[in-house]
Design a protein around this motif. Structure first.
Motif, mmCIF file in Angstrom:
data_model
loop_
_atom_site.group_PDB
_atom_site.id
_atom_site.type_symbol
_atom_site.label_atom_id
_atom_site.label_comp_id
_atom_site.label_asym_id
_atom_site.label_seq_id
_atom_site.Cartn_x
_atom_site.Cartn_y
_atom_site.Cartn_z
ATOM 1 N N PHE A 1 0.835 -1.199 0.000
ATOM 2 C CA PHE A 1 0.000 0.000 0.000
ATOM 3 C C PHE A 1 0.872 1.254 0.000
ATOM 4 O O PHE A 1 1.856 1.343 0.727
ATOM 5 N N ASP A 2 0.484 2.248 -0.812
ATOM 6 C CA ASP A 2 1.325 3.431 -0.993
ATOM 7 C C ASP A 2 0.538 4.734 -0.803
ATOM 8 O O ASP A 2 0.856 5.747 -1.422
ATOM 9 N N ASN A 3 -0.486 4.699 0.029
ATOM 10 C CA ASN A 3 -1.222 5.914 0.409
ATOM 11 C C ASN A 3 -1.796 6.685 -0.776
ATOM 12 O O ASN A 3 -1.978 7.897 -0.707
ATOM 13 N N GLY A 4 -2.071 5.986 -1.850
ATOM 14 C CA GLY A 4 -2.721 6.601 -3.002
ATOM 15 C C GLY A 4 -1.789 6.971 -4.133
ATOM 16 O O GLY A 4 -2.211 7.032 -5.290
ATOM 17 N N ILE A 5 -0.523 7.209 -3.830
ATOM 18 C CA ILE A 5 0.423 7.606 -4.882
ATOM 19 C C ILE A 5 0.672 6.436 -5.832
ATOM 20 O O ILE A 5 0.509 6.551 -7.052
ATOM 21 N N GLY A 6 1.064 5.311 -5.272
ATOM 22 C CA GLY A 6 1.292 4.131 -6.094
ATOM 23 C C GLY A 6 0.013 3.587 -6.695
ATOM 24 O O GLY A 6 0.010 3.065 -7.817
ATOM 25 N N GLU A 7 -1.090 3.716 -5.957
ATOM 26 C CA GLU A 7 -2.366 3.208 -6.455
ATOM 27 C C GLU A 7 -2.825 3.983 -7.693
ATOM 28 O O GLU A 7 -3.436 3.411 -8.600
ATOM 29 N N LEU A 8 -2.515 5.273 -7.748
ATOM 30 C CA LEU A 8 -2.815 6.049 -8.952
ATOM 31 C C LEU A 8 -1.999 5.530 -10.131
ATOM 32 O O LEU A 8 -2.510 5.417 -11.260
ATOM 33 N N SER A 9 -0.752 5.190 -9.885
ATOM 34 C CA SER A 9 0.075 4.598 -10.942
ATOM 35 C C SER A 9 -0.474 3.249 -11.371
ATOM 36 O O SER A 9 -0.437 2.897 -12.560
ATOM 37 N N ASP A 10 -0.980 2.467 -10.406
ATOM 38 C CA ASP A 10 -1.606 1.185 -10.748
ATOM 39 C C ASP A 10 -2.783 1.400 -11.695
ATOM 40 O O ASP A 10 -2.951 0.686 -12.689
ATOM 41 N N ALA A 11 -3.622 2.391 -11.378
ATOM 42 C CA ALA A 11 -4.799 2.658 -12.201
ATOM 43 C C ALA A 11 -4.392 3.084 -13.609
ATOM 44 O O ALA A 11 -5.015 2.674 -14.598
ATOM 45 N N ALA A 12 -3.336 3.892 -13.714
ATOM 46 C CA ALA A 12 -2.857 4.317 -15.031
ATOM 47 C C ALA A 12 -2.349 3.118 -15.830
ATOM 48 O O ALA A 12 -2.603 3.005 -17.039
ATOM 49 N N SER A 13 -1.646 2.214 -15.160
ATOM 50 C CA SER A 13 -1.153 1.010 -15.840
ATOM 51 C C SER A 13 -2.305 0.129 -16.293
ATOM 52 O O SER A 13 -2.266 -0.470 -17.373
ATOM 53 N N ALA A 14 -3.329 0.031 -15.463
ATOM 54 C CA ALA A 14 -4.504 -0.770 -15.819
ATOM 55 C C ALA A 14 -5.192 -0.201 -17.058
ATOM 56 O O ALA A 14 -5.583 -0.942 -17.973
ATOM 57 N N LEU A 15 -5.323 1.120 -17.104
ATOM 58 C CA LEU A 15 -5.954 1.740 -18.263
ATOM 59 C C LEU A 15 -5.085 1.558 -19.508
ATOM 60 O O LEU A 15 -5.599 1.288 -20.603
ATOM 61 N N ASP A 16 -3.773 1.671 -19.358
ATOM 62 C CA ASP A 16 -2.867 1.400 -20.476
ATOM 63 C C ASP A 16 -3.111 0.005 -21.038
ATOM 64 O O ASP A 16 -3.175 -0.200 -22.253
ATOM 65 N N TRP A 17 -3.242 -0.953 -20.130
ATOM 66 C CA TRP A 17 -3.394 -2.351 -20.551
ATOM 67 C C TRP A 17 -4.668 -2.552 -21.358
ATOM 68 O O TRP A 17 -4.665 -3.186 -22.412
ATOM 69 N N VAL A 18 -5.771 -1.989 -20.898
ATOM 70 C CA VAL A 18 -7.026 -2.120 -21.635
ATOM 71 C C VAL A 18 -6.930 -1.421 -22.983
ATOM 72 O O VAL A 18 -7.424 -1.927 -24.002
ATOM 73 N N GLN A 19 -6.279 -0.292 -23.015
ATOM 74 C CA GLN A 19 -6.197 0.469 -24.263
ATOM 75 C C GLN A 19 -5.341 -0.228 -25.312
ATOM 76 O O GLN A 19 -5.489 0.046 -26.509
#
Length: 264
Positions: A121-139
């Motif tokens: 867990f990264d207090n939201g900073i890393g989780e935002l990066s996770d979300a960006a990576s997830a969107l990259d993957w779908v795209q």
């Protein structure tokens, strides 16, 4: 009833874990292996587990490809990882199924450190990066998606609204119980997309007053329309009001996805 600011107005059968570790380096690099597997024309019969690369290692998700190449994309973000939030949260699953039913390519996934997702867990900073990576993957699978949406629950709503600030392709959002009394939402200056904020009036975690102030602030901004719905009697988990919650979501999506909708 949904409150609108009137001033402005499929899946592929699989029991295997599908793992893709090639980094995203853009369309010029060629076709990602996931894109070959999840053909948009494939029969959408179940939701296979997928493993895709994140900033701190693999991320675990469930993915339903769109029924056509230009299908719209939706990313679903779960609640706080340290409070039991996972991609299997009931609200997350209901949002996922709703977008699937509407012909979207849909991904829900576990933030770092949850389930099979690596990292801590990264207090939201890393989780935002996770979300960006997830969107990259779908795209990579739907590079010609006609529109992109993000939906988040509580902590996931905070992450989702940060993501839309960084990804101009996101044209709509659903934020359920955004923790406006716990996190700073001042980054929404201006908010780049229209969406809906849904709150329970008996939420014991996120105070309805804080959410109302967030809505009022966003409604002072031009070129967007913010809908706000308050569910009577609902707590933070909408424990006994899931039907009302999803009716609110459905009513809003019916409105926004109608070809005659004035909001773009």
């Amino acid at each position: 009833m949904i409150e609108i600011d009137a001033r402005r107005h499929g899946r592929v059968e699989s029991r295997r874990c599908l793992s893709f570790h090639q980094p995203y380096i853009g369309a010029a690099a060629g076709v990602h292996p996931a894109a070959r597997l999840f053909r948009p024309s494939a029969k959408r019969a179940s939701m296979p587990e997928v493993i895709f690369p994140g900033p701190e290692g693999r991320l675990e998700g469930r993915f339903s490809p769109g029924p056509r190449p230009r299908a719209p994309v939706a990313l679903i973000l779960h609640s706080h990882p340290q409070a039991g939030g996972t991609m299997n949260n009931k609200i997350v699953q209901l949002l996922y199924k709703d977008f699937v039913r509407r012909g979207f390519a849909v991904l829900r996934f576990n933030f770092r450190g949850v389930g099979k997702s690596q990292g801590t867990f990264d207090n939201g900073i890393g989780e935002l990066s996770d979300a960006a990576s997830a969107l990259d993957w779908v795209q990579q699978i739907h590079p010609e998606a006609e529109v992109t949406w993000v939906a988040g629950v509580s902590f996931g709503a905070w992450i989702g609204m940060q993501l839309l600030m960084r990804r101009p392709e996101i044209r709509g959002f659903i934020s359920i119980a955004p923790p406006a009394n716990m996190y700073d939402f001042s980054f929404l200056a201006p908010c780049p997309a229209s969406g809906i904020i849904i709150q329970g009036d008996s939420d014991e975690v996120v105070t309805p007053g804080a959410v109302q102030k967030l809505v009022e602030k966003l409604r002072t901004q031009r070129h967007i329309t913010i809908a706000h719905d308050t569910i009577p009697g609902a707590n933070h988990f909408f424990a006994n009001e899931l039907d009302l919650l999803m009716k609110s979501v459905d009513d809003y999506l019916d409105f926004r996805l109608d070809p005659s909708c004035p909001i773009r």
